[in-house]
Design an enzyme around this catalytic site. Structure first.
Site, mmCIF file in Angstrom:
data_model
loop_
_atom_site.group_PDB
_atom_site.id
_atom_site.type_symbol
_atom_site.label_atom_id
_atom_site.label_comp_id
_atom_site.label_asym_id
_atom_site.label_seq_id
_atom_site.Cartn_x
_atom_site.Cartn_y
_atom_site.Cartn_z
ATOM 1 N N ARG A 44 0.886 -1.178 0.000
ATOM 2 C CA ARG A 44 0.000 0.000 0.000
ATOM 3 C C ARG A 44 0.913 1.214 0.000
ATOM 4 N NH1 ARG A 44 -5.372 1.380 3.416
ATOM 5 N NH2 ARG A 44 -6.117 0.001 1.784
ATOM 6 N N HIS A 100 -7.225 0.948 -6.530
ATOM 7 C CA HIS A 100 -7.454 0.051 -5.386
ATOM 8 C C HIS A 100 -8.120 -1.236 -5.908
ATOM 9 C CE1 HIS A 100 -7.825 -1.342 -1.435
ATOM 10 N NE2 HIS A 100 -8.614 -0.433 -0.881
ATOM 11 N N GLN A 115 -10.114 -3.739 -3.601
ATOM 12 C CA GLN A 115 -11.445 -3.268 -3.204
ATOM 13 C C GLN A 115 -12.473 -3.609 -4.279
ATOM 14 O OE1 GLN A 115 -12.245 -1.734 -0.175
ATOM 15 N NE2 GLN A 115 -14.270 -2.294 -0.935
ATOM 16 N N ASP A 173 -17.185 6.972 -1.352
ATOM 17 C CA ASP A 173 -15.994 6.800 -0.521
ATOM 18 C C ASP A 173 -15.892 8.039 0.362
ATOM 19 O OD1 ASP A 173 -13.583 5.967 0.543
ATOM 20 O OD2 ASP A 173 -12.419 6.227 -1.299
ATOM 21 N N CYS A 227 -16.353 1.614 0.622
ATOM 22 C CA CYS A 227 -15.181 0.773 0.919
ATOM 23 C C CYS A 227 -14.734 0.909 2.368
ATOM 24 C CB CYS A 227 -14.055 1.112 -0.036
ATOM 25 S SG CYS A 227 -13.482 2.812 0.093
ATOM 26 N N ARG A 257 -13.571 -8.595 1.339
ATOM 27 C CA ARG A 257 -12.141 -8.347 1.118
ATOM 28 C C ARG A 257 -11.358 -9.615 1.452
ATOM 29 N NH1 ARG A 257 -10.029 -3.224 1.261
ATOM 30 N NH2 ARG A 257 -8.168 -4.345 0.595
HETATM 31 N N1 CP Z 1 -11.201 -0.174 2.138
HETATM 32 C C1 CP Z 1 -9.947 -0.230 2.644
HETATM 33 O O1 CP Z 1 -8.972 -0.371 1.901
HETATM 34 O O2 CP Z 1 -9.885 -0.184 3.998
HETATM 35 P P1 CP Z 1 -8.539 0.093 4.826
HETATM 36 O O3 CP Z 1 -8.036 1.462 4.394
HETATM 37 O O4 CP Z 1 -8.964 0.045 6.265
HETATM 38 O O5 CP Z 1 -7.546 -0.973 4.483
#
Ligand code: CP
Length: 303
Positions: free
Chosen positions: A102, A129, A132, A219, A257, A285
């Protein structure tokens, strides 16, 4: 299942068949379990940004598949002291069977993948992403029975999650209507590419985007790489509330998300109401990433 791609950096790395296959495999794993195909395998995870769902679901997923995950905050690695992404990739490739990262810049996950000798999964960059999106479409298929021929409405910032959703919709065969301020439209290249197979419409009118939609998604208005009071005020009219949901299809589901701020991008009665699928979406997820890990981290070792 076998994937032609070694890495998952964007949803567009998958074919429509692979995308549908991963969702099907995830649903099967959720119902029947998956055994321990990753016994003895290790996932290395690098986090430049905070995470709840991504970190916990990848770690739990590796454990459930018989493997192990190592979580590294970039601040506690030598990346924070200037070690290159390439040297980090080469090192982690010697200890692990897959790397999930990430990172802020998408270019950095591309460099990580280029230098790695094991598969690399994008766990979110400023641009995309993909993990997601897999969970979103699994949720859509569970709740609506199909992923194609749908109208998906996105309200709010045309951000990384929105771009990946558009790529997923193109693979699934569903149209996307994005309502956002002109200055916050999703990546033009992503829209252009998706428009070759489905309709992708832009509007500044949230009610128009949501009208008759089968899925209404949003989001947070304050992302990890884009904050500011003026953004919040420009996005305020894109809040998903009961009036927006009343204009959608009667069987529409609401997706987010997470993390969410109730009263900002979504009203509490929507996210906590009967049309909300956000907790299944969060759970999924785990299942979609297990299917992805089985496909990528379970490959025969090259070394
Ligand atoms: N949706 C998502 O990626 O959640 P986090 O940022 O908590 O990993």
């Amino acid at each position: 299942m076998k994937l032609a791609t070694r890495d998952l950096l964007t949803v567009a790395d998958l074919t429509p068949r692979e995308f549908g296959g991963l969702v099907s495999r995830s649903i099967t794993m959720k119902k029947r379990g998956a055994g321990r195909p990753l016994a003895g395998r290790t996932l290395a995870m690098i986090f430049e940004k905070p995470s709840t769902r991504t970190r916990a679901s990848f770690e739990a997923g590796m454990h459930q598949l018989g493997g192990h995950a190592i979580s590294l905050s970039s601040q506690e690695t030598q990346l924070s002291r200037g070690e290159s992404i390439e040297d980090t990739a080469r090192t982690l490739s010697r200890y692990s069977d897959c790397i999930m990262a990430r990172l802020y810049k998408h270019e950095h996950v591309e460099r990580l993948a280029a230098a790695s000798s094991v598969p690399v999964i994008n766990g979110l960059t400023d641009s995309f992403h993909p993990c997601q999106t897999l969970a979103d479409f699994m949720t859509i298929r569970e709740r609506l029975g199909r992923m194609d021929g749908l109208k998906i409405a996105w309200l709010g910032d045309g951000n990384n999650v929105c771009s990946s959703l558009i790529q997923g919709a193109a693979l699934a065969g569903s149209d996307v209507h994005v309502a956002c301020p002109r200055s916050m439209r999703p990546d033009a290249g992503v829209v252009r590419e998706a428009s070759r197979s489905v309709r992708v419409r832009m509007t500044e009118d949230p009610a128009e985007a949501a009208r008759g939609a089968h899925v209404v998604a949003t989001d947070t208005h304050s992302s990890m790489h884009n904050k500011g009071v003026s953004r919040l005020s420009r996005l305020a009219r894109y809040r998903v509330d009961a009036r927006i949901m009343a204009g959608a299809d009667p069987g529409a589901i609401f997706l987010h998300c997470l993390p969410a701020t109730r009263g900002r991008e979504v009203s509490a009665d929507v996210i906590d109401g009967p049309q909300s699928a956000v907790w299944d979406e969060a759970e999924n997820r785990l299942h979609t990433q297990k299917a992805l890990l089985e496909a990528l981290a379970g490959r025969p070792r090259a070394r």
